[in-house]
Enzyme design. Structure first.
Site, PDB file in Angstrom:
ATOM      1  N   ALA A  49      -3.191  -9.839  -1.535  1.00  0.00           N
ATOM      2  CA  ALA A  49      -4.467  -9.286  -2.297  1.00  0.00           C
ATOM      3  C   ALA A  49      -4.159  -7.833  -2.041  1.00  0.00           C
ATOM      4  O   ALA A  49      -4.321  -6.969  -1.243  1.00  0.00           O
ATOM      5  CB  ALA A  49      -5.627  -9.450  -1.137  1.00  0.00           C
ATOM      6  N   CYS A  52       1.544   9.018  -1.946  1.00  0.00           N
ATOM      7  CA  CYS A  52       0.689   8.795  -2.874  1.00  0.00           C
ATOM      8  C   CYS A  52      -0.916   9.583  -2.314  1.00  0.00           C
ATOM      9  O   CYS A  52      -0.668  10.156  -1.329  1.00  0.00           O
ATOM     10  CB  CYS A  52       0.000   7.253  -2.716  1.00  0.00           C
ATOM     11  SG  CYS A  52      -0.710   6.474  -1.414  1.00  0.00           S
ATOM     12  N   GLU A  71       3.541   5.611   5.119  1.00  0.00           N
ATOM     13  CA  GLU A  71       2.893   6.874   5.959  1.00  0.00           C
ATOM     14  C   GLU A  71       1.769   6.428   6.799  1.00  0.00           C
ATOM     15  O   GLU A  71       1.599   6.866   7.823  1.00  0.00           O
ATOM     16  CB  GLU A  71       2.410   8.024   4.764  1.00  0.00           C
ATOM     17  CG  GLU A  71       3.605   8.528   3.917  1.00  0.00           C
ATOM     18  CD  GLU A  71       3.814   7.615   2.701  1.00  0.00           C
ATOM     19  OE1 GLU A  71       4.377   8.151   1.734  1.00  0.00           O
ATOM     20  OE2 GLU A  71       3.322   6.483   2.740  1.00  0.00           O
TER      21      GLU A  71
END
Length: 136
Positions: free
Chosen positions: A48, A90, A56
């Site tokens: 999922a 990100c 991180e």
């Protein structure tokens, strides 16, 4: 202060333990905390997809579990050796890092072969929102 070579080694070792059967994109991260200890983590995927965890975030969790609360510097290792592609944190992880670090905190990013570049958190997340915005 030790060079980021020790952080690269810890992040590379964490990357080797990545659970990434879906993307096959292995990432490792290592944090140096304010007390000099190093805490590492890898990405952990889940069928999922939104339930996965970045390297991180795993490293930050390990740091907090060890009792540390401040990131002095962090290294991230992702991508193939010699690819020339560096894996910066990100957007979500940049904000997670910001919770425990300031704009001048070094973030070293490497490919699996050790080629890399360093940024500050302020370069990767300019004009950030952090604990100081809430009076902490």
């Amino acid at each position: 202060m030790p060079t980021p070579a020790d952080l690269f080694e810890a992040a590379a070792a964490a990357r080797a333990r990545s659970y990434s059967p879906y993307s096959r994109f292995k990432v490792g991260a290592a944090i140096r905390a304010e007390d000099g200890t190093v805490h590492a983590g890898c990405n952990v995927e889940n069928a999922a997809y939104p339930q996965g965890q970045c390297a991180e975030a795993t490293a930050i969790g390990a740091m907090v579990m060890a009792g540390a609360k401040r990131i002095v510097e962090i290294a991230v290792v992702g991508g193939d050796a010699g690819s020339g592609l560096l894996c910066t944190p990100c957007g979500g992880c940049r904000q997670r890092i910001r919770e425990f670090a300031g704009p001048d905190t070094p973030i070293h990013v490497f490919d699996a072969g050790g080629a890399g570049r360093s940024f500050t958190l302020g370069e990767l997340l300019p004009h950030s929102f952090g604990p100081d915005n809430l009076g902490f």
